[in-house]
Enzyme design. Structure first.
Site, PDB file in Angstrom:
ATOM      1  N   SER A  47     -75.343  72.654  40.722  1.00 20.06           N
ATOM      2  CA  SER A  47     -75.052  72.005  39.441  1.00 20.06           C
ATOM      3  C   SER A  47     -73.987  72.804  38.715  1.00 20.06           C
ATOM      4  CB  SER A  47     -76.314  71.934  38.574  1.00 20.06           C
ATOM      5  OG  SER A  47     -75.992  71.491  37.265  1.00 20.06           O
ATOM      6  N   TYR A  73     -83.172  76.360  34.359  1.00 21.88           N
ATOM      7  CA  TYR A  73     -82.365  75.451  35.169  1.00 21.88           C
ATOM      8  C   TYR A  73     -81.050  76.107  35.565  1.00 21.88           C
ATOM      9  CZ  TYR A  73     -80.139  71.199  36.820  1.00 21.88           C
ATOM     10  OH  TYR A  73     -79.507  70.258  37.613  1.00 21.88           O
TER      11      TYR A  73
END
Length: 268
Positions: free
Chosen positions: A149, A162
């Site tokens: 990501s 995250y």
């Protein structure tokens, strides 16, 4: 190093019941691949299987596995079954992932940290491991694909778990790429920006260069076929990532210290 003409891929995808994983499943099925689809929710897998069968009636067979990727023993059994049923896999995509906002000062968020690393990071080598030895014996190129990501490029306020998990994915895939460099296996790191899925629809902040999951999947499949070592999608997020990497800390902190945060688990 793309697949030879006429070759039909056997593709194993985790996190296949929704979002990017389901979009990749649809894209590969449309190209004639045989799929191993693994996710926690059996009912969603059943629905996807019916959809894929309806789109190409009588032309393919797929395998579904209702497994939580944090259960490494069950994950290994699913991989072994797919290898036995189909004689191996040409492409394995570790797509399972979760995302929540987290605050280190909140003790209840420790469990969220643990779950995110178990799903986003530890499950990835557990997904790849059963396939590596069989892949090495194949004469044709194979692929191991990790989903990273843009959030893994720099830490973002309120998303420590995250961001850290995706940074770990990037480093892990880079290490694995070097480990397997002398083999016929190419390791591909896909780095999505904002992709329109159920994971991002709860975000309460602007999402520049938002890309549909279908468009992402088409471009991702092309990058995987080429054996790209890393591919940012959409490309604009790759430019943004390069800028963020070199941005001095004082400037990065001034720009992002008040940025809106992602919802924490259980937060309305």
């Amino acid at each position: 190093m793309s697949a030879p003409p006429g070759h039909v891929d056997r593709v194993f995808i985790t996190g296949a019941s929704s979002g990017i994983g389901a979009a990749l499943a649809r894209e590969y099925a449309a190209r004639g691949a045989t799929l191993g689809l693994l996710a926690r929710r059996r009912e969603r897998l059943d629905e996807l299987l019916i959809e894929l069968a309806a789109s190409r009636p009588g032309q393919q067979r797929h395998h579904i596995y209702a497994v939580d990727v944090t259960d490494h023993a069950a994950l290994a059994r699913a991989a072994a079954d797919f290898i036995q049923q189909e004689g191996g896999a040409d492409i394995v995509i570790a797509c399972a992932g979760i995302s929540h906002g987290t605050l280190t000062e909140r003790l209840e968020d420790q469990a969220v940290f643990d779950a995110m690393f178990a799903t986003n990071v530890s499950a990835m080598p557990a997904t790849f491991a059963p396939f590596i030895a069989p892949m090495k014996t194949r004469p044709t190129p194979c692929r191991l694909v990790g989903i990273g990501s843009v959030a893994g490029i720099r830490g973002v306020r309120g998303a420590g778990a995250y961001c850290a998990s995706k940074a770990a994915v990037h480093s892990y895939c880079e290490s694995l790429r070097l480990e397997l460099r002398a083999s016929n296996i190419r390791v591909v790191t896909l780095v999505p920006g904002y992709i329109d899925t159920s994971m991002t629809r709860n975000n309460r902040f602007p999402m520049p260069f938002l890309m549909s999951a279908e468009r992402f999947a088409a471009r991702a499949v092309a990058a995987i076929a080429r054996g790209d070592s890393i591919r940012f999608l959409p490309w604009q997020m790759g430019v943004a990532a390069r800028i963020l990497r070199v941005l001095p800390n004082f400037l990065f902190d001034a720009l992002f210290s008040r940025a809106p945060t992602k919802q924490r688990k259980g937060q309305p």
